[in-house]
Write a protein that holds these residues in place. Structure first.
Motif, PDB file in Angstrom:
ATOM      1  N   ALA A  10     -11.756  -1.217   6.690  1.00  0.00           N
ATOM      2  CA  ALA A  10     -12.127  -0.861   5.323  1.00  0.00           C
ATOM      3  C   ALA A  10     -11.029  -1.244   4.334  1.00  0.00           C
ATOM      4  N   LEU A  11      -9.784  -0.992   4.699  1.00  0.00           N
ATOM      5  CA  LEU A  11      -8.683  -1.340   3.810  1.00  0.00           C
ATOM      6  C   LEU A  11      -8.495  -2.853   3.726  1.00  0.00           C
ATOM      7  N   LEU A  12      -8.657  -3.529   4.843  1.00  0.00           N
ATOM      8  CA  LEU A  12      -8.510  -4.987   4.866  1.00  0.00           C
ATOM      9  C   LEU A  12      -9.561  -5.645   3.980  1.00  0.00           C
ATOM     10  N   ALA A  13     -10.767  -5.077   3.970  1.00  0.00           N
ATOM     11  CA  ALA A  13     -11.847  -5.652   3.170  1.00  0.00           C
ATOM     12  C   ALA A  13     -11.548  -5.567   1.676  1.00  0.00           C
ATOM     13  N   LYS A  57      -6.105  -5.552  -1.026  1.00  0.00           N
ATOM     14  CA  LYS A  57      -5.028  -5.234  -1.965  1.00  0.00           C
ATOM     15  C   LYS A  57      -4.079  -4.255  -1.303  1.00  0.00           C
ATOM     16  N   ARG A  58      -2.947  -4.776  -0.813  1.00  0.00           N
ATOM     17  CA  ARG A  58      -2.026  -3.959  -0.029  1.00  0.00           C
ATOM     18  C   ARG A  58      -1.015  -3.271  -0.951  1.00  0.00           C
ATOM     19  N   GLU A  59      -1.423  -2.135  -1.536  1.00  0.00           N
ATOM     20  CA  GLU A  59      -0.553  -1.381  -2.429  1.00  0.00           C
ATOM     21  C   GLU A  59       0.240  -0.348  -1.637  1.00  0.00           C
ATOM     22  N   ARG A  71      -1.100   0.973   9.932  1.00  0.00           N
ATOM     23  CA  ARG A  71      -1.148  -0.415  10.394  1.00  0.00           C
ATOM     24  C   ARG A  71      -1.386  -1.368   9.237  1.00  0.00           C
ATOM     25  N   TYR A  72      -2.235  -0.974   8.313  1.00  0.00           N
ATOM     26  CA  TYR A  72      -2.535  -1.823   7.158  1.00  0.00           C
ATOM     27  C   TYR A  72      -1.390  -1.814   6.140  1.00  0.00           C
ATOM     28  N   LEU A  73      -0.868  -0.651   5.808  1.00  0.00           N
ATOM     29  CA  LEU A  73       0.157  -0.546   4.776  1.00  0.00           C
ATOM     30  C   LEU A  73       1.511  -1.061   5.238  1.00  0.00           C
TER      31      LEU A  73
END
Length: 373
Positions: free
Chosen positions: A28-31, A34-36, A56-58
């Motif tokens: 969901a975050l990858l989609a 925007k890596r804030e 993992r995403y951040l």
């Protein structure tokens, strides 16, 4: 029937993997692309896995975090700047109130311009609480116990919790100020209503631009199963009394063509004064086993998705036409076990219980029926 049992367990595992909290949050975050940097609050039985997906995403952009989950559901992984709290479910206790205090303190100490990502999954209603004036812990525990024992559905229980809480029913917003808020949810309620998930910590939302998304649900799990296996996904979501549902499932399989059938479910169970060992899924499974005839070439898997069933450490069971005979060999009476809500004891003796431990997800229950001929 050993290979057929393995087959059903493989399908069950496929469904769990499809709605794993870490993967669901990461996707969901990858989609969004925007890596804030930001702060993460994860609450629920799947909080540990969902938090892992966000971390993992951040990566290095995770500024701080608060993780509140059920006792035994937090991993041993130590994360810098992350507070981990384990509390009680399904009956809240003092640890639930301590988790509520920790949540308030965490939010109040955030910078006024902070960006906060909430990760909410089922169980949050019991795991974290700040009580309104006039309520205390014994009264809350008694109200929760009474509703669970009388077979109340989750929407009814959470409606009660919203009335007595200072943070449920969207009341958490009063502690967030003007901070930027996003929310990813894992649904453990029929209809995927965000106001019912976790008793609606952020719902109804006062901000019309509030960014939220359901990243895992029972339907997503069933859809994933159908992608990998030749299965009939049943359109009816099964609710209500576990014994009635057991009869419906067996009767459907008995009157259907050979094959694999899958239902989503969230049944209820009325408990006696001093219940034994078992939960609604084990009760449903044992009832189904009693209903099977000697000529029924049918297996039924009934399991939760969070790794637990009621207050047990098993998540459900797989039964067949010989389950009752196997349990009786150990001097157990299936009817007595049902009457005393002790289905888990019988199914442990018959060798039919399913044990997974915490699964990293929580999207209600799954029933798989296999008719061989």
């Amino acid at each position: 029937m050993t290979d057929h049992r393995t087959y059903l367990l493989e399908i069950y595992a496929t469904g769990l993997a499809a709605v794993n909290g870490e993967q669901a949050v990461y996707r969901a975050l990858l989609a969004r692309g925007k890596r804030e940097s930001g702060h993460v609050v994860a609450i629920g039985k799947a909080a540990d896995a969902m938090f892992s997906g966000a971390a993992r995403y951040l990566k290095g952009n995770l500024q701080s975090g608060l993780l509140i989950t059920k006792h035994g559901h937090a991993s041993s992984l130590v994360r810098d700047n992350v507070q981990v709290i384990e509390s009680a479910h399904p009956i809240p206790d003092e640890s639930s109130l301590q988790a509520g205090e920790a949540l308030m303190a965490y939010l109040q100490n955030l910078p006024e311009d902070a960006s906060v990502l909430f990760l909410i999954s089922g169980g949050a209603s019991s795991l974290v609480e700040v009580l309104d004036e006039g309520w205390n812990l014994p009264r809350l525990q008694q109200a929760t116990h009474d509703m669970l024992a009388n077979g109340a559905v989750i929407s009814e229980i959470n409606a009660m919790r919203r009335t007595l809480s200072l943070i449920k029913g969207g009341k958490l917003w009063q502690y967030l100020g003007k901070r930027s808020v996003r929310c990813l949810l894992m649904s453990d309620v029929p209809g995927d209503d965000p106001a019912v998930i976790g008793s609606g910590l952020l719902f109804p939302a006062p901000n019309p631009d509030f960014d939220w998304e359901i990243v895992a649900s029972n339907q997503q799990m069933l859809t994933a199963i159908a992608t990998d296996y030749p299965v009939h996904i049943m359109p009816d979501f099964l609710e209500g009394d576990a014994e009635v549902v057991a009869h419906l499932c067996v009767e459907h399989l008995r009157n259907s063509e050979p094959g694999l059938y899958a239902w989503g479910a969230e049944t209820t169970l009325e408990l006696p004064l001093n219940p034994g060992y078992g939960g609604r899924n084990q009760h449903l499974a044992l009832t189904a086993a009693l209903y099977l005839r000697s000529d029924d070439n049918i297996l039924l898997l009934v399991a939760g998705t969070d790794g637990t069933d009621g207050v047990t450490t098993d998540t459900g069971a797989i039964v067949d036409k010989n389950s009752v005979q196997r349990g009786k060999y150990h001097q157990l009476d299936p009817l007595v076990c049902l009457q005393t809500a002790d289905a888990g004891t019988f199914l442990a003796a018959s060798g039919d219980c399913i044990h997974t431990g915490p699964t990293g997800t929580n999207v209600m229950d799954m029933i798989l029926g296999l008719k061989l001929s």
